[in-house]
Structures are given as structure tokens and as C-alpha cells.
Scaffold this motif. Structure first.
Motif, mmCIF file in Angstrom:
data_model
loop_
_atom_site.group_PDB
_atom_site.id
_atom_site.type_symbol
_atom_site.label_atom_id
_atom_site.label_comp_id
_atom_site.label_asym_id
_atom_site.label_seq_id
_atom_site.Cartn_x
_atom_site.Cartn_y
_atom_site.Cartn_z
ATOM 1 N N SER A 1 0.829 -1.208 0.000
ATOM 2 C CA SER A 1 0.000 0.000 0.000
ATOM 3 C C SER A 1 0.865 1.260 0.000
ATOM 4 O O SER A 1 0.521 2.259 -0.644
ATOM 5 N N ASP B 1 -5.837 -1.381 -5.106
ATOM 6 C CA ASP B 1 -5.303 -1.951 -3.862
ATOM 7 C C ASP B 1 -6.360 -2.860 -3.251
ATOM 8 O O ASP B 1 -7.392 -2.405 -2.803
ATOM 9 N N GLU B 2 -6.108 -4.147 -3.268
ATOM 10 C CA GLU B 2 -7.017 -5.168 -2.758
ATOM 11 C C GLU B 2 -8.442 -5.042 -3.307
ATOM 12 O O GLU B 2 -9.403 -4.947 -2.553
HETATM 13 MG MG MG Z 1 -2.015 -2.854 2.076
#
Ligand code: MG
Ligand code: ADP
Length: 260
Positions: free
Chosen positions: A42, A168-169
């Protein structure tokens, strides 16, 4: 080459969250950034999108240095990312959410603000068509199934016509079949639009099945990169994943090269 990250580092009070990382994201490729929790994924994303200023290193997007630029300016250059639809937008319809994204793009592009309106309807419908949500255009976002909300978020991110999309995810909280659907759709968009996508994902099955290229971080350092086969057989990667509950059997052969 769309994105070239060179010797990128980020320290928080002397702690090296990202430590001299170098990788590239080509156009037309789905690239996975993987690694255990706390690996620095991240933090990497947030330096590329401008939320965090790097401590050192280079981030070149389309041959332009963007390290340390403001998020809005990076977004304007064509680096998009998916956002979770905020609670306040849940009462609006699917198409209204996309129209607002289009109006916001025009404001930055043309410097004029027109309220989201009829002029954006056709374009919004075309985007919803692409993510398979045209049939849900007039429903409120709040009543959609989770996987469908993610498709709308993808349409919103595409409204700005990004050349590079950061996710991100994206499949967090999804059931396995929803994960596969979203990644298959993302891969299709990558090819159709010739954009680059950099994403993080916990499921190794998903990563091995869909990613064209994998970048592996551990404790802030890049430990391996390459295609699924290369990464799967990489001794250091296997070592890092042992004990995380996300280990995978490296040498076994699975249908389609994917472990189920
Ligand atoms: Mg992360
Ligand atoms: P990942 O996304 O791979 O799980 P992160 O990039 O979120 O990892 O975090 C990497 C490391 O940096 C972790 O040890 C985390 O605790 C630390 N970290 C992340 N953001 C901050 C911050 N704002 N301040 C201090 N430490 C941070």
C-alpha cells in the motif's frame, strides 16, 4: 513502458516501509504486487498515486517524473485508482454515480463544471455496458450485491480514461467466484483498452491465474519478479509465504497452471 519505479524508498520515523524497490508496469498488462501483510504494498501504491511523498527514488509515468507530485496532478496525467463508493453515494443510482465521475473529469479537462446530466448519459451507459452493469443502471448503488458494487467502482475509475489503474485489494471481502469474475473483467479491460493495471491481491490462486507479471515484496524489499511460473518456483518467495497460511505447492502441476 507506462510506469518505471526506480530505487523507490519510504521511511516512517527511520523505519523503511519501502526499501529501494525497482519495477516496471507495461501497457496492456495486469501486474500483481504481492507480499505478506506489512510488506509495503500500500505504501508503494500511495507513492505512485501521490498520497505519500517518497523518501527517495524515482517514479516515471509515460517518461515523466511524478514522484512527489500532488495526487490531483497525477490523476490528471492518467493514473487512476479505484475508490470504495462512499456511503453518501449509495442512495444514488448506478448511472448517477458514473455521471458524476464523468462530470468531474470534464471539470478537470475543460475547466468548466456542468452538473452531471443528459450529456453524460450515453457515455455512462457505455461504461456500464463494459463492466456488465448496464442492466442495473437505474438501481440504487446501496441495494447492489457486493461484486456488482465493485464493477460500478471500476466504471467510475475508468471515467477518467486512465492509462494506468491502481487497485489496492480490489477483491477484499469477495466470495471466490466474485473475485474471479472481477479479475477476468479487469484483464479483459486491460487488453481492450491497452492500459496497465497494478493490483494487490491476497489469493495466490487469483494472482497466478490472472496476472501477466508478479512483483513480490517482503519487508519493504523486492524479492522476486516475473511471470507466475518464475515466482511460484522462487525459493525466497516460497520461504516468505510459508507460515502465512497462504503457502502454495510450488512444483505441483495444476489444471491451467492454477491451484484450486
Ligand atoms: Mg495494504
Ligand atoms: P502492505 O500494504 O503490504 O500490507 P503497508 O504498505 O501498509 O503494507 O505497510 C508497510 C509497513 O509500513 C508496515 O510495517 C506498516 O506498519 C508501516 N506503515 C505504513 N504506513 C505507515 C505510516 N503512515 N506511519 C508509520 N508506519 C507505517
Amino acid at each position: 513502458m507506462l510506469l518505471r519505479v526506480g530505487n523507490l524508498s519510504k521511511s516512517f520515523d527511520g523505519f523503511k516501509a519501502v526499501d529501494g524497490v525497482t519495477f516496471e508496469v507495461p501497457a496492456g498488462r495486469l501486474v500483481a504486487l504481492i507480499g505478506p501483510n506489512g510488506a509495503g504494498k500500500s505504501t508503494c501504491f500511495n507513492m505512485v498515486n501521490g498520497q505519500l511523498k517518497p523518501t527517495s527514488g524515482s517514479i516515471r509515468f509515460n517518461n515523466q517524473e511524478i514522484a512527489g507530485m500532488r495526487p490531483r496532478d497525477i490523476w490528471r496525467l492518467g493514473v487512476g485508482r479505484t475508490f470504495q463508493i462512499a456511503a453518501t453515494f449509495n442512495s444514488m443510482t448506478v448511472i448517477e454515480n458514473v455521471q458524476i465521475a464523468l462530470a468531474s473529469r470534464d471539470k478537470h479537462l475543460l475547466g468548466l463544471w456542468k452538473p452531471a446530466s443528459a450529456s453524460h448519459t450515453d457515455e455512462a451507459m457505455a461504461l456500464l455496458e463494459q463492466v456488465g452493469m448496464a442492466g442495473h443502471a437505474r438501481r440504487a448503488c446501496g441495494v447492489l450485491a457486493y461484486g456488482d458494487v465493485k464493477r460500478v467502482e471500476l466504471a467510475i475509475a475508468l471515467a477518467n480514461q486512465p492509462k494506468l489503474l491502481l487497485m489496492d485489494e480490489p477483491t477484499a471481502g469477495m466470495a471466490p467466484n466474485e473475485r474471479n469474475d472481477l479479475m477476468a473483467l479487469t484483464k479483459q479491460l486491460v487488453k481492450e483498452r491497452d492500459i496497465g493495471v497494478l493490483f494487490t491481491e491476497h489469493s495466490m490462486d487469483v494472482v497466478f491465474e490472472y496476472a501477466d507479471k508478479l512483483i513480490v515484496l517482503a519487508r519493504g524489499k523486492l524479492i522476486a519478479q516475473g511471470d507466475a511460473e518464475t515466482v511460484r518456483n522462487h525459493a525466497h518467495v516460497q520461504e516468505v509465504y510459508l507460515g502465512t497460511g497462504k503457502s502454495f505447492t510450488p512444483r505441483a502441476t495444476f489444471a491451467g497452471g492454477v491451484r484450486r
